[in-house]
Motif scaffolding. Structure first.
Motif, short mmCIF file in Angstrom:
data_model
loop_
_atom_site.label_atom_id
_atom_site.label_comp_id
_atom_site.label_asym_id
_atom_site.label_seq_id
_atom_site.Cartn_x
_atom_site.Cartn_y
_atom_site.Cartn_z
N ALA A 18 41.23 32.58 39.11
CA ALA A 18 42.33 33.55 39.12
C ALA A 18 43.39 33.17 38.09
N ALA A 19 43.68 31.89 37.97
CA ALA A 19 44.68 31.44 36.99
C ALA A 19 44.21 31.71 35.57
N LEU A 20 42.91 31.51 35.32
CA LEU A 20 42.40 31.81 33.99
C LEU A 20 42.46 33.31 33.71
N ALA A 21 42.16 34.12 34.71
CA ALA A 21 42.26 35.57 34.53
C ALA A 21 43.68 35.98 34.16
N ASP A 22 44.68 35.36 34.77
CA ASP A 22 46.08 35.64 34.41
C ASP A 22 46.35 35.25 32.96
N ALA A 23 45.83 34.08 32.55
CA ALA A 23 46.06 33.63 31.18
C ALA A 23 45.40 34.58 30.18
N VAL A 24 44.19 35.03 30.50
CA VAL A 24 43.50 35.96 29.62
C VAL A 24 44.25 37.30 29.55
N ARG A 25 44.75 37.75 30.69
CA ARG A 25 45.48 39.02 30.72
C ARG A 25 46.69 38.97 29.80
N HIS A 26 47.35 37.84 29.76
CA HIS A 26 48.52 37.68 28.89
C HIS A 26 48.13 37.85 27.43
N VAL A 27 46.97 37.33 27.06
CA VAL A 27 46.49 37.47 25.68
C VAL A 27 46.07 38.90 25.39
N ARG A 28 45.36 39.51 26.32
CA ARG A 28 44.91 40.88 26.12
C ARG A 28 46.09 41.85 26.02
N ASP A 29 47.15 41.56 26.73
CA ASP A 29 48.34 42.39 26.64
C ASP A 29 48.94 42.37 25.24
N ARG A 30 48.59 41.35 24.46
CA ARG A 30 49.09 41.26 23.09
C ARG A 30 48.09 41.83 22.09
N GLY A 31 47.06 42.50 22.58
CA GLY A 31 46.14 43.19 21.70
C GLY A 31 44.94 42.39 21.24
N ILE A 32 44.68 41.26 21.86
CA ILE A 32 43.54 40.42 21.47
C ILE A 32 42.59 40.32 22.66
N ASP A 33 41.31 40.46 22.42
CA ASP A 33 40.30 40.40 23.48
C ASP A 33 39.43 39.16 23.27
N PRO A 34 39.82 38.01 23.82
CA PRO A 34 39.08 36.76 23.57
C PRO A 34 37.88 36.63 24.48
N ILE A 35 36.94 35.78 24.07
CA ILE A 35 35.89 35.39 25.01
C ILE A 35 36.50 34.42 26.02
N ARG A 36 35.93 34.43 27.23
CA ARG A 36 36.46 33.59 28.32
C ARG A 36 35.39 32.58 28.72
N HIS A 37 35.81 31.33 28.90
CA HIS A 37 34.83 30.35 29.39
C HIS A 37 35.49 29.33 30.31
N LEU A 38 34.76 29.05 31.40
CA LEU A 38 35.27 28.19 32.47
C LEU A 38 34.17 27.31 33.07
N ALA A 39 32.94 27.83 33.16
CA ALA A 39 31.88 27.17 33.92
C ALA A 39 31.31 25.97 33.20
N ASN A 40 31.26 24.84 33.90
CA ASN A 40 30.56 23.65 33.42
C ASN A 40 29.14 23.65 33.98
N SER A 41 28.47 22.49 33.98
CA SER A 41 27.09 22.44 34.46
C SER A 41 26.97 22.96 35.89
N ALA A 42 27.79 22.41 36.78
CA ALA A 42 27.66 22.76 38.19
C ALA A 42 27.91 24.24 38.42
N ALA A 43 28.95 24.79 37.81
CA ALA A 43 29.24 26.21 37.99
C ALA A 43 28.19 27.08 37.33
N THR A 44 27.61 26.62 36.23
CA THR A 44 26.52 27.38 35.61
C THR A 44 25.36 27.52 36.57
N MET A 45 25.10 26.47 37.35
CA MET A 45 23.96 26.46 38.25
C MET A 45 24.23 27.10 39.60
N THR A 46 25.51 27.16 40.01
CA THR A 46 25.79 27.59 41.39
C THR A 46 26.76 28.75 41.52
N ARG A 47 27.50 29.09 40.46
CA ARG A 47 28.53 30.13 40.58
C ARG A 47 28.40 31.16 39.46
#
Length: 412
Positions: A206-235
């Motif tokens: 949720a915190a990352l989504a807020d950070a991304v929203r702040h960037v998108r509000d400025r007209g930039i649409d970045p790629i988002r990345h958060l998942a490491n090995s464990a999250a890649t496999m389970t989430r």
């Protein structure tokens, strides 16, 4: 299957293979790139099912496995990006002929960023001062910097905290507007992903989504990345646009106690017996005589020790096991800087015989996870600790196709 041998900690320049029938190295880390391909295929397949690309993390010389060789294998198996920690690591990949997207994320502001910018390396920034230093390097390089803005969503390490995030975004957007930079991504790092149901993961997402929203509000649409090995496999809900598996690439499962892991360990550490001797009952072995033979014993000296990555604590209480002649035998006495001693039991052992210290675990053999569990650490530390010129790295399965740069990535 072709094999190359290089010194662990060196680059992956080809070294002449041993002549057929010649003795092997006295100590070697065998890296199976087919296992890497298998693992990356599983990870990238899981990511692709969620619409995400895959970044294989090859920092710390590929977790001790060889960054360039692993990087080429990962790219050929479905990864679109590579990730490293330092500028030197990124430039080493470029020098090895890898031209696809590379993200580098751990720097101090007074480093020289121009060569990395000139080489097209993506750079993570976590503060306004950090960004200013990267932009100065971009000016010297004569091309815009490719930026990933890192937010601290709760890990408390690198990344801009929420109070500093708007200022960092403001400066980055301004640099993008005047052509000094391109804001490629916004990212963060999970604190407790090895516990798939831990609530901090949702809080950080949720915190990352807020950070991304702040960037998108400025007209930039970045790629988002958060998942490491464990999250890649389970989430899969945290895959977003790009996943960053690290330890799983090397076949070491990030989940604390998986019942059955689909991953294949890529590294086997082994050595050759240097000396065999018979000792009488009551004979002390190694410093401090913490072990004495209960009866007549046959001992084998193996030339690897804590200077080569065998933790000194491994044999506190006689817990370390090795595979010798397809049997599991104990190491006795203290682990020394250069050597360990194996109780051979009734085996017919000779100087030059091969001893496996850890590997895939097939047939009940020792593994890096077992070592880690014995001394209260993680298997990351075990494999990255195998180092030094005394341990040869033997690379199996490096195909010609891997040597070509593999382009691609998430909106790279």
């Amino acid at each position: 299957m072709r094999a190359e041998t290089v010194g662990v900690g060196c680059d992956d320049a080809a070294v002449p293979e041993s002549e057929p029938g010649s003795p092997g190295p006295r100590a070697e880390a065998v890296v199976d790139l087919d296992a890497v391909r298998h693992n990356v295929g599983l990870l990238s397949g899981a990511a692709a099912a969620s619409g995400a690309a895959t970044m294989a993390v090859v920092k710390a010389d590929g977790y001790g496995h060889g960054a360039a060789a692993v990087g080429r294998a990962a790219l050929s198996a479905g990864a679109g990006w590579l990730g490293v920690a330092t500028l030197e690591e990124a430039l080493d990949l470029r020098a090895a002929g890898i031209t696809g997207p590379v993200l580098c994320w751990l720097h101090v502001p007074d480093e020289e960023f121009a060569p990395a910018v000139a080489a097209g390396v993506d750079l993570s920034v976590s503060s306004r001062d950090h960004l200013a230093a990267v932009l100065a390097g971009a000016a010297r390089a004569g091309r815009p910097a490719r930026l990933h803005l890192k937010a601290d969503t709760g890990l408390g390490r690198n990344g801009a905290p929420p109070a500093e995030w708007p200022g960092l975004v403001e400066d980055a957007v301004a640099a993008a507007a005047d052509g000094r930079a391109e804001v490629v991504g916004v990212w963060s790092h999970l604190a407790q992903a090895d516990e798939p149901s831990h609530p901090t993961q949702d809080v950080q997402a949720a915190a990352l989504a807020d950070a991304v929203r702040h960037v998108r509000d400025r007209g930039i649409d970045p790629i988002r990345h958060l998942a490491n090995s464990a999250a890649t496999m389970t989430r899969p809900d945290l895959h977003l646009d790009l996943v960053r598996p690290g330890i799983a690439v090397y076949g070491l499962d990030p989940i604390a106690q998986p019942e059955v892991s689909p991953l294949r360990p890529a590294m086997t550490l082994r050595g050759r017996v240097a000396l065999v001797k018979r000792v009488p009952a009551g004979h002390g072995v190694s410093y401090g005589h913490e072990w004495t033979s209960p009866g007549p014993a046959v001992l084998a000296l193996v030339p690897l020790g804590y200077a080569d990555g065998v933790p000194r604590r491994m044999n506190n209480g006689g817990r370390m096991r090795v595979r010798l002649h397809d049997e599991i035998r104990p190491v006795v006495g203290r682990v020394c800087m250069d050597q360990v001693v194996v109780d051979c039991g009734d085996l017919d052992v000779r100087a030059g015989d091969t001893v496996e210290l850890f590997g895939t675990g097939a047939g009940g053999g020792p593994t890096a996870r077992e070592w880690a569990d014995e001394i209260g650490t993680i298997h990351y530390e075990i494999v990255t600790g195998v180092h030094g010129r005394r341990v040869r790295r033997t690379v199996l399965g490096e195909h010609t196709a891997d040597r070509a740069a593999v382009p691609g990535g998430a909106r790279a």
